[in-house]
Write a protein that holds these residues in place. Structure first.
Motif, mmCIF file in Angstrom:
data_model
loop_
_atom_site.group_PDB
_atom_site.id
_atom_site.type_symbol
_atom_site.label_atom_id
_atom_site.label_comp_id
_atom_site.label_asym_id
_atom_site.label_seq_id
_atom_site.Cartn_x
_atom_site.Cartn_y
_atom_site.Cartn_z
ATOM 1 N N ASN A 1 -0.039 10.442 1.847
ATOM 2 C CA ASN A 1 0.966 11.351 1.272
ATOM 3 C C ASN A 1 0.989 12.706 1.970
ATOM 4 O O ASN A 1 2.069 13.248 2.232
ATOM 5 C CB ASN A 1 0.757 11.470 -0.229
ATOM 6 N N TYR B 1 -10.626 5.033 -1.827
ATOM 7 C CA TYR B 1 -9.272 4.485 -1.911
ATOM 8 C C TYR B 1 -8.255 5.588 -2.196
ATOM 9 O O TYR B 1 -7.229 5.698 -1.512
ATOM 10 C CB TYR B 1 -9.217 3.405 -2.999
ATOM 11 N N GLN B 2 -8.555 6.421 -3.194
ATOM 12 C CA GLN B 2 -7.638 7.503 -3.562
ATOM 13 C C GLN B 2 -7.506 8.540 -2.451
ATOM 14 O O GLN B 2 -6.432 9.131 -2.272
ATOM 15 C CB GLN B 2 -8.100 8.170 -4.863
ATOM 16 N N LEU C 1 -6.646 1.191 3.210
ATOM 17 C CA LEU C 1 -6.243 0.732 1.883
ATOM 18 C C LEU C 1 -6.170 -0.792 1.827
ATOM 19 O O LEU C 1 -6.620 -1.412 0.853
ATOM 20 C CB LEU C 1 -4.893 1.346 1.494
ATOM 21 N N GLN D 1 -5.122 7.243 0.074
ATOM 22 C CA GLN D 1 -3.764 7.426 -0.441
ATOM 23 C C GLN D 1 -3.305 8.872 -0.259
ATOM 24 O O GLN D 1 -2.151 9.117 0.116
ATOM 25 C CB GLN D 1 -3.701 7.047 -1.923
ATOM 26 N N ALA E 1 0.838 -1.203 0.000
ATOM 27 C CA ALA E 1 0.000 0.000 0.000
ATOM 28 C C ALA E 1 0.876 1.257 0.000
ATOM 29 O O ALA E 1 0.597 2.220 -0.731
ATOM 30 C CB ALA E 1 -0.940 -0.003 1.202
ATOM 31 N N GLU F 1 2.327 1.964 -3.443
ATOM 32 C CA GLU F 1 1.359 2.626 -4.327
ATOM 33 C C GLU F 1 1.306 4.127 -4.021
ATOM 34 O O GLU F 1 1.279 4.949 -4.942
ATOM 35 C CB GLU F 1 -0.029 2.027 -4.152
ATOM 36 N N CYS F 2 1.280 4.469 -2.737
ATOM 37 C CA CYS F 2 1.256 5.885 -2.339
ATOM 38 C C CYS F 2 2.529 6.587 -2.774
ATOM 39 O O CYS F 2 2.492 7.724 -3.265
ATOM 40 C CB CYS F 2 1.066 6.010 -0.829
ATOM 41 N N VAL G 1 -3.487 3.483 5.773
ATOM 42 C CA VAL G 1 -2.958 2.262 5.173
ATOM 43 C C VAL G 1 -3.845 1.075 5.533
ATOM 44 O O VAL G 1 -4.129 0.224 4.675
ATOM 45 C CB VAL G 1 -1.488 2.016 5.574
#
Length: 184
Positions: free
Chosen positions: A72, A64-65, A172, A68, A10, A13-14, A169
């Motif tokens: 970040n 989901y986005q 996610l 993320q 996860a 991906e981030c 996370v």
């Protein structure tokens, strides 16, 4: 996969999203004061809660986005706490990614310690609970920011950012597992 592997996947991906945005925008986020980062995370968490309640998105990006994005922005917040904000973009991509990796590792290490003590209780929680916990951590962070970062007994802003990262996370991971189950 075990929790550590899922966490790393996860986070990878981030990291990929962070790296691509760093390419597109540079480190423009360096001008943000930590309180502005906190507010940006609030916007993301509040949107997740809204989507959870309404069940539909009118903008296109989903829960989901947004999780993320919280990961970040949480890392951006930690960087800003360490370095302070800048008046201009003052960081190249290599330095930004190095700091990203440092705080991603810090979040992983914290998750592993807490996961040991709590016996993976997060796996029995609803994803909506992560959202509520993130919103609670945001309210705590805002209070600490109102006290100029000073606390009498509580953890600081950095600990709250790390918890927000880790709850995101977990969200996610749970969403990925649910997606995988529906595909089978």
């Amino acid at each position: 996969m075990n929790t550590q592997q899922q966490f790393k996947q996860a986070m990878a991906e981030c990291r990929d999203i962070f790296s691509k945005k760093l390419h597109d925008y540079g480190a423009a986020w360096r001008i943000m004061r930590p309180s502005s980062v906190t507010d940006q995370i609030f916007i993301k968490a509040n949107r997740i809660r809204s989507l959870e309640i309404k069940g539909t998105s009118m903008v296109g990006e989903g829960i989901y986005q947004e999780f993320q994005a919280i990961v970040n922005y949480g890392i951006v917040g930690l960087i800003q706490l360490e370095l302070g904000y800048a008046e201009t973009e003052d960081m190249n991509a290599n330095a930004a990614m190095s700091l990203y990796d440092k705080y991603a590792q810090t979040a992983l290490e914290l998750m592993l310690r807490k996961n040991h003590d709590y016996d993976e209780a997060w796996r029995s929680m609803r994803t909506s609970s992560y959202t509520d916990l993130i919103l609670m951590k945001l309210n705590r962070t805002k209070q600490i920011e109102e006290h100029d970062g000073q606390t009498l007994i509580s953890e600081g802003i950095d600990a709250n950012y790390l918890d927000m990262i880790n709850y995101s996370v977990f969200g996610l991971i749970k969403l990925s597992e649910a997606q995988h189950e529906t595909e089978e």
